[in-house]
Write a protein that holds these residues in place. Structure first.
Motif, PDB file in Angstrom:
ATOM      1  N   ALA A 119     -23.037  27.860  43.624  1.00  0.00           N
ATOM      2  CA  ALA A 119     -21.829  27.820  42.789  1.00  0.00           C
ATOM      3  C   ALA A 119     -20.609  27.712  43.704  1.00  0.00           C
ATOM      4  O   ALA A 119     -20.623  28.167  44.846  1.00  0.00           O
ATOM      5  N   LEU A 120     -19.572  27.097  43.185  1.00  0.00           N
ATOM      6  CA  LEU A 120     -18.309  27.059  43.914  1.00  0.00           C
ATOM      7  C   LEU A 120     -17.752  28.473  44.020  1.00  0.00           C
ATOM      8  O   LEU A 120     -17.987  29.298  43.129  1.00  0.00           O
ATOM      9  N   PRO A 121     -17.008  28.776  45.095  1.00  0.00           N
ATOM     10  CA  PRO A 121     -16.342  30.080  45.137  1.00  0.00           C
ATOM     11  C   PRO A 121     -15.505  30.274  43.866  1.00  0.00           C
ATOM     12  O   PRO A 121     -14.922  29.317  43.358  1.00  0.00           O
ATOM     13  N   ASP A 122     -15.486  31.513  43.379  1.00  0.00           N
ATOM     14  CA  ASP A 122     -14.795  31.800  42.119  1.00  0.00           C
ATOM     15  C   ASP A 122     -13.434  32.429  42.397  1.00  0.00           C
ATOM     16  O   ASP A 122     -13.350  33.559  42.879  1.00  0.00           O
ATOM     17  N   LEU A 123     -12.381  31.684  42.099  1.00  0.00           N
ATOM     18  CA  LEU A 123     -11.020  32.220  42.270  1.00  0.00           C
ATOM     19  C   LEU A 123     -10.350  32.459  40.933  1.00  0.00           C
ATOM     20  O   LEU A 123      -9.128  32.519  40.836  1.00  0.00           O
ATOM     21  N   GLY A 124     -11.144  32.548  39.877  1.00  0.00           N
ATOM     22  CA  GLY A 124     -10.576  32.788  38.554  1.00  0.00           C
ATOM     23  C   GLY A 124     -10.105  31.493  37.912  1.00  0.00           C
ATOM     24  O   GLY A 124     -10.698  30.435  38.137  1.00  0.00           O
ATOM     25  N   ALA A 125      -9.018  31.584  37.156  1.00  0.00           N
ATOM     26  CA  ALA A 125      -8.539  30.424  36.391  1.00  0.00           C
ATOM     27  C   ALA A 125      -8.184  29.275  37.326  1.00  0.00           C
ATOM     28  O   ALA A 125      -7.682  29.490  38.434  1.00  0.00           O
ATOM     29  N   ASP A 126      -8.448  28.062  36.858  1.00  0.00           N
ATOM     30  CA  ASP A 126      -8.229  26.872  37.686  1.00  0.00           C
ATOM     31  C   ASP A 126      -6.776  26.400  37.620  1.00  0.00           C
ATOM     32  O   ASP A 126      -6.296  25.709  38.515  1.00  0.00           O
ATOM     33  N   GLU A 127      -6.059  26.787  36.557  1.00  0.00           N
ATOM     34  CA  GLU A 127      -4.703  26.264  36.366  1.00  0.00           C
ATOM     35  C   GLU A 127      -3.702  26.980  37.277  1.00  0.00           C
ATOM     36  O   GLU A 127      -3.866  28.162  37.585  1.00  0.00           O
ATOM     37  N   GLY A 128      -2.665  26.248  37.641  1.00  0.00           N
ATOM     38  CA  GLY A 128      -1.522  26.869  38.311  1.00  0.00           C
ATOM     39  C   GLY A 128      -1.599  26.932  39.817  1.00  0.00           C
ATOM     40  O   GLY A 128      -0.656  27.375  40.464  1.00  0.00           O
ATOM     41  N   TRP A 129      -2.698  26.491  40.422  1.00  0.00           N
ATOM     42  CA  TRP A 129      -2.785  26.513  41.887  1.00  0.00           C
ATOM     43  C   TRP A 129      -1.988  25.343  42.447  1.00  0.00           C
ATOM     44  O   TRP A 129      -2.080  24.226  41.945  1.00  0.00           O
ATOM     45  N   VAL A 130      -1.218  25.611  43.484  1.00  0.00           N
ATOM     46  CA  VAL A 130      -0.462  24.521  44.126  1.00  0.00           C
ATOM     47  C   VAL A 130      -0.837  24.452  45.613  1.00  0.00           C
ATOM     48  O   VAL A 130      -1.212  25.456  46.221  1.00  0.00           O
ATOM     49  N   ALA A 131      -0.706  23.255  46.148  1.00  0.00           N
ATOM     50  CA  ALA A 131      -1.010  23.041  47.563  1.00  0.00           C
ATOM     51  C   ALA A 131       0.055  23.709  48.412  1.00  0.00           C
ATOM     52  O   ALA A 131       1.245  23.625  48.107  1.00  0.00           O
TER      53      ALA A 131
END
Ligand code: FES
Length: 220
Positions: A119-131
């Motif tokens: 599984a991909l690492p789980d960082l919670g919700a996918d929305e709102g991440w910025v580079a």
């Protein structure tokens, strides 16, 4: 046999539409290319014809074209066009080697295993991440992870150490560092953020701090 493991290989925003880019993961060369419509593909960086690097190729619409003889490959890996023989339907056996690829948390991830189950690492919700910023550190991935976690522990906030190292800042901003094992002597670290400081402006401040982190680690 490549390990069944997801590695971040780029910030999603770094890979432009209609571009092909070279990426190294565990000493293995990958052509990371994005079609005109935005689909991301991670392929062995080797043309099935004569072995030219596909990362040197160019993207036309939804096809990747090799720079050498111009053979065109569709996202399913199949060769669709051989310019020297325009009337020929290329045999099905001419196929680029594809790898699993995912876009999540503002990052592009690949898994080089033949049949990925991890599984991909789980960082919670996918929305709102910025580079925020990518950096490269001297040394292998374990060393880099330890150094980044150690440096972030000196910042204000709480560090979680894992496949992805995260820092929970007092204002609720979450900074995440995802690692790309390049080879024994080099590791890529891709930083993304989510929360109050993850704005267009705040992002630049975080990127400056990440550069300072790199300088501290490299000068140590
Ligand atoms: S080596 Fe790629 S088309 Fe010939």
């Amino acid at each position: 046999m490549p390990p069944d493991q997801w590695n971040a290989v780029a910030l999603d925003s770094q890979i432009r539409a209609s571009s092909s880019n070279p990426v190294i993961v565990n000493d293995y060369a990958v052509a990371l290319w994005r079609s005109a419509s935005g689909q991301v593909n991670a392929w062995e960086d080797r043309c099935p014809h004569r072995g030219m690097r596909l990362s040197l190729g160019f993207v036309e619409g939804e096809q990747l074209r090799c720079i050498y003889h111009g053979w065109g490959y569709a996202p399913d890996g199949q060769c669709r066009q051989i310019p020297a023989h325009p009337d020929l339907t290329p045999p099905k056996t001419i196929c680029a080697r594809r790898h699993a690829v995912e876009r999540r948390y503002g990052l592009i991830w690949t898994n080089l295993a033949d049949d990925p189950q991890a599984a991909l690492p789980d960082l919670g919700a996918d929305e709102g991440w910025v580079a925020v910023r990518s950096i490269f550190l001297t040394g292998g991935v374990q060393e880099a992870r330890k150094a980044v976690a150690g440096d972030l522990a000196e910042w204000d906030g709480t560090v979680s150490d894992g496949d992805v190292v995260t820092l929970e800042m007092p204002d609720g901003t979450r900074l995440a560092a995802a690692f790309q094992p390049v080879d024994a002597g080099s590791t890529g670290v891709h930083f993304v953020a989510r929360g109050p400081a993850a704005t267009a402006e705040g992002r630049h401040g975080l990127a400056r701090q990440v550069v300072q982190l790199r300088n501290r680690i490299e000068n140590n």
